[in-house]
Scaffold this motif. Structure first.
Motif, PDB file in Angstrom:
ATOM      1  N   ASP A 149      12.400  -3.807  10.878  1.00 50.47           N
ATOM      2  CA  ASP A 149      11.698  -4.627   9.895  1.00 50.47           C
ATOM      3  C   ASP A 149      11.892  -4.002   8.517  1.00 50.47           C
ATOM      4  O   ASP A 149      12.114  -2.791   8.394  1.00 50.47           O
ATOM      5  CB  ASP A 149      10.215  -4.692  10.230  1.00 50.47           C
ATOM      6  CG  ASP A 149       9.926  -5.593  11.422  1.00 50.47           C
ATOM      7  OD1 ASP A 149       9.718  -6.793  11.207  1.00 50.47           O
ATOM      8  OD2 ASP A 149       9.936  -5.088  12.569  1.00 50.47           O
ATOM      9  N   ILE A 150      11.805  -4.848   7.480  1.00 48.27           N
ATOM     10  CA  ILE A 150      12.073  -4.384   6.117  1.00 48.27           C
ATOM     11  C   ILE A 150      10.895  -4.737   5.217  1.00 48.27           C
ATOM     12  O   ILE A 150      10.405  -5.874   5.226  1.00 48.27           O
ATOM     13  CB  ILE A 150      13.368  -5.015   5.564  1.00 48.27           C
ATOM     14  CG1 ILE A 150      14.568  -4.603   6.421  1.00 48.27           C
ATOM     15  CG2 ILE A 150      13.594  -4.596   4.107  1.00 48.27           C
ATOM     16  CD1 ILE A 150      15.860  -5.323   6.065  1.00 48.27           C
ATOM     17  N   HIS A 151      10.445  -3.756   4.454  1.00 50.67           N
ATOM     18  CA  HIS A 151       9.380  -3.971   3.466  1.00 50.67           C
ATOM     19  C   HIS A 151       9.866  -3.410   2.139  1.00 50.67           C
ATOM     20  O   HIS A 151      10.175  -2.221   2.026  1.00 50.67           O
ATOM     21  CB  HIS A 151       8.090  -3.276   3.890  1.00 50.67           C
ATOM     22  CG  HIS A 151       6.995  -3.395   2.878  1.00 50.67           C
ATOM     23  ND1 HIS A 151       6.376  -4.594   2.585  1.00 50.67           N
ATOM     24  CD2 HIS A 151       6.413  -2.459   2.063  1.00 50.67           C
ATOM     25  CE1 HIS A 151       5.451  -4.402   1.667  1.00 50.67           C
ATOM     26  NE2 HIS A 151       5.451  -3.118   1.317  1.00 50.67           N
ATOM     27  N   LEU A 152       9.949  -4.261   1.117  1.00 53.89           N
ATOM     28  CA  LEU A 152      10.449  -3.855  -0.192  1.00 53.89           C
ATOM     29  C   LEU A 152       9.290  -3.502  -1.120  1.00 53.89           C
ATOM     30  O   LEU A 152       8.228  -4.146  -1.090  1.00 53.89           O
ATOM     31  CB  LEU A 152      11.288  -4.971  -0.814  1.00 53.89           C
ATOM     32  CG  LEU A 152      12.504  -5.428   0.003  1.00 53.89           C
ATOM     33  CD1 LEU A 152      13.268  -6.516  -0.754  1.00 53.89           C
ATOM     34  CD2 LEU A 152      13.428  -4.265   0.323  1.00 53.89           C
ATOM     35  N   VAL A 153       9.509  -2.477  -1.946  1.00 51.30           N
ATOM     36  CA  VAL A 153       8.479  -2.018  -2.886  1.00 51.30           C
ATOM     37  C   VAL A 153       9.076  -1.945  -4.285  1.00 51.30           C
ATOM     38  O   VAL A 153      10.294  -1.865  -4.458  1.00 51.30           O
ATOM     39  CB  VAL A 153       7.921  -0.636  -2.468  1.00 51.30           C
ATOM     40  CG1 VAL A 153       7.281  -0.716  -1.090  1.00 51.30           C
ATOM     41  CG2 VAL A 153       9.001   0.432  -2.492  1.00 51.30           C
ATOM     42  N   PRO A 154       8.233  -1.969  -5.319  1.00 50.62           N
ATOM     43  CA  PRO A 154       8.750  -1.905  -6.690  1.00 50.62           C
ATOM     44  C   PRO A 154       9.481  -0.588  -6.952  1.00 50.62           C
ATOM     45  O   PRO A 154       9.213   0.441  -6.317  1.00 50.62           O
ATOM     46  CB  PRO A 154       7.483  -2.006  -7.549  1.00 50.62           C
ATOM     47  CG  PRO A 154       6.440  -2.558  -6.662  1.00 50.62           C
ATOM     48  CD  PRO A 154       6.773  -2.106  -5.281  1.00 50.62           C
ATOM     49  N   SER A 155      10.375  -0.615  -7.910  1.00 47.32           N
ATOM     50  CA  SER A 155      11.096   0.595  -8.293  1.00 47.32           C
ATOM     51  C   SER A 155      10.185   1.543  -9.066  1.00 47.32           C
ATOM     52  O   SER A 155       9.294   1.112  -9.803  1.00 47.32           O
ATOM     53  CB  SER A 155      12.301   0.236  -9.163  1.00 47.32           C
ATOM     54  OG  SER A 155      13.222  -0.552  -8.439  1.00 47.32           O
ATOM     55  N   GLY A 156      10.433   2.828  -8.899  1.00 45.65           N
ATOM     56  CA  GLY A 156       9.765   3.834  -9.705  1.00 45.65           C
ATOM     57  C   GLY A 156       8.308   4.035  -9.345  1.00 45.65           C
ATOM     58  O   GLY A 156       7.838   3.689  -8.260  1.00 45.65           O
ATOM     59  N   GLU A 157       7.553   4.607 -10.306  1.00 47.73           N
ATOM     60  CA  GLU A 157       6.182   5.032 -10.067  1.00 47.73           C
ATOM     61  C   GLU A 157       5.233   3.886  -9.735  1.00 47.73           C
ATOM     62  O   GLU A 157       4.145   4.117  -9.207  1.00 47.73           O
ATOM     63  CB  GLU A 157       5.656   5.796 -11.296  1.00 47.73           C
ATOM     64  CG  GLU A 157       6.290   7.159 -11.501  1.00 47.73           C
ATOM     65  CD  GLU A 157       5.895   8.161 -10.419  1.00 47.73           C
ATOM     66  OE1 GLU A 157       4.702   8.220 -10.060  1.00 47.73           O
ATOM     67  OE2 GLU A 157       6.781   8.881  -9.936  1.00 47.73           O
TER      68      GLU A 157
END
Length: 356
Positions: free
Chosen positions: A65-73
């Protein structure tokens, strides 16, 4: 491909470093005991979009499964943590599952903290994609940020492996490359004067850096971190030396707003600040002026003039090295010889005014 072994209280794990290192992913997974039941990839959305075909060629065989998160802090927030925990629950991860962390230091910190806290701790594999993550992916520190302090909510949770494929660095923007290389310079300052001299002699630009020299620098940085972490896994003593430049640097980063200045840019500003405090407190004879000229040539800012000192001091007093509201700095008596030293607010303000 280079392999560096890290010894921790949870066992020994490999750091695989080199072009095409992702080829070792299946071998690493097969070596885990107990066998892995399912996988969740927590990935930086920008990194995944740039390298989707390459990453998917390895994920297809895992049915992850894939979960994407924002770039950086931005990824290191309570909101992103809650969403990632929800993704793990929706994917049906169990105690034998494995989280894969694909991205820079922020993604690795978030994914590692999710792994540390999901069902009180499951395994994870770091797949760093930035220069900065050569430092953050090794050693087991995981955390998210609080508005009042960086990395204040976290856990020590060692990865099962670190797979550092240098192909991901090909799409790294120069400002992020520069941010990460600040940690390489930090490692040289605290542990290896010969390495620092080599860097200052050989390196005049961070653009189009020779790949072989870059891998040499990353390997040396990982080795230095390994040697310190193996002595002090939970940062009760010498591991604090790895925070050289971070006390003031984290204050600059927090005051500026996470993500508005890169972590490495803030650490470099913090290292210059700490060098001047070291000259005052420990009679450091290192040629700071030459060092500042060199890092400016590499594109770094070396001072920060925007914030009122009292506001920075308030943030520094929340630093994890602070004991009883006494601010403690990692200082150098000489290059390669760090110490943890209490520094008064008056002494810090004196340095702030000197650099301002």
């Amino acid at each position: 491909m280079e392999t560096i072994h890290i010894q921790s209280s949870q066992g020994t794990y490999p750091v695989m470093l080199g072009d095409g290192a992702l080829d070792s992913l299946n071998e690493v997974i097969q070596s885990l005991n107990p066998a892995c039941t399912s996988f969740l990839l927590i990935a930086d959305e920008t990194v995944y979009s740039l390298h989707k075909a390459y990453v998917d060629s390895y994920l297809d065989q895992l049915d992850a499964d894939i979960h994407l998160v924002p770039s950086g802090e931005q990824a290191k927030s309570f909101h992103c943590y809650e969403k990632a925990m929800g993704a793990a629950l929706e994917a049906g991860l169990d105690r034998h599952s494995v989280i894969l962390a694909l991205g820079g230091g922020a993604t690795g910190d978030l994914a590692g903290f999710v792994a540390a806290t999901y069902m009180r701790g499951i395994r994870f594999i770091q797949i760093p994609t930035t220069v900065l993550a050569h430092d953050s992916a090794v050693g087991g520190k995981t955390a998210i940020n609080h508005p009042l302090g960086k990395n204040m909510t976290g856990s020590f949770h060692q990865p099962s492996a670190v797979i550092y494929d240098s192909r991901f660095l090909d799409t790294l923007p120069l400002n992020e490359f520069r941010s990460g290389f600040a940690e390489v310079i930090k490692h040289a300052l605290i542990a290896d004067g010969t390495f620092l001299q080599e860097l200052m002699r050989s390196l005049r630009s961070l653009e189009k850096m020779d790949p072989a020299f870059l891998l040499y620098c990353l390997k040396r940085g990982i080795e230095i971190k390994r040697d310190i972490v193996e002595l002090d896994e939970k940062e009760l003593g010498v591991r604090a030396f790895l925070n050289f430049g971070h006390t003031y640097g984290h204050a600059v980063e927090a005051w500026s707003g996470y993500g508005n200045k890169t972590h490495g840019e803030c650490v470099m500003i913090g290292m210059v600040f700490a060098l001047y405090v070291s000259r005052h407190k420990r009679n450091l004879s290192f040629d700071i002026d030459s060092f500042r000229l060199w890092i400016k040539q590499l594109g770094y800012d070396d001072v920060f003039k925007s914030a009122p000192f009292n506001e920075l001091l308030t943030i520094m007093k929340k630093d994890k090295k602070t004991i009883g509201k006494e601010v403690r700095f990692v200082l150098l008596s000489e290059v390669g010889n760090p110490e943890l030293v209490p520094v008064s607010g008056e002494e810090l303000e004196e340095t702030f005014l000197l650099l301002g």
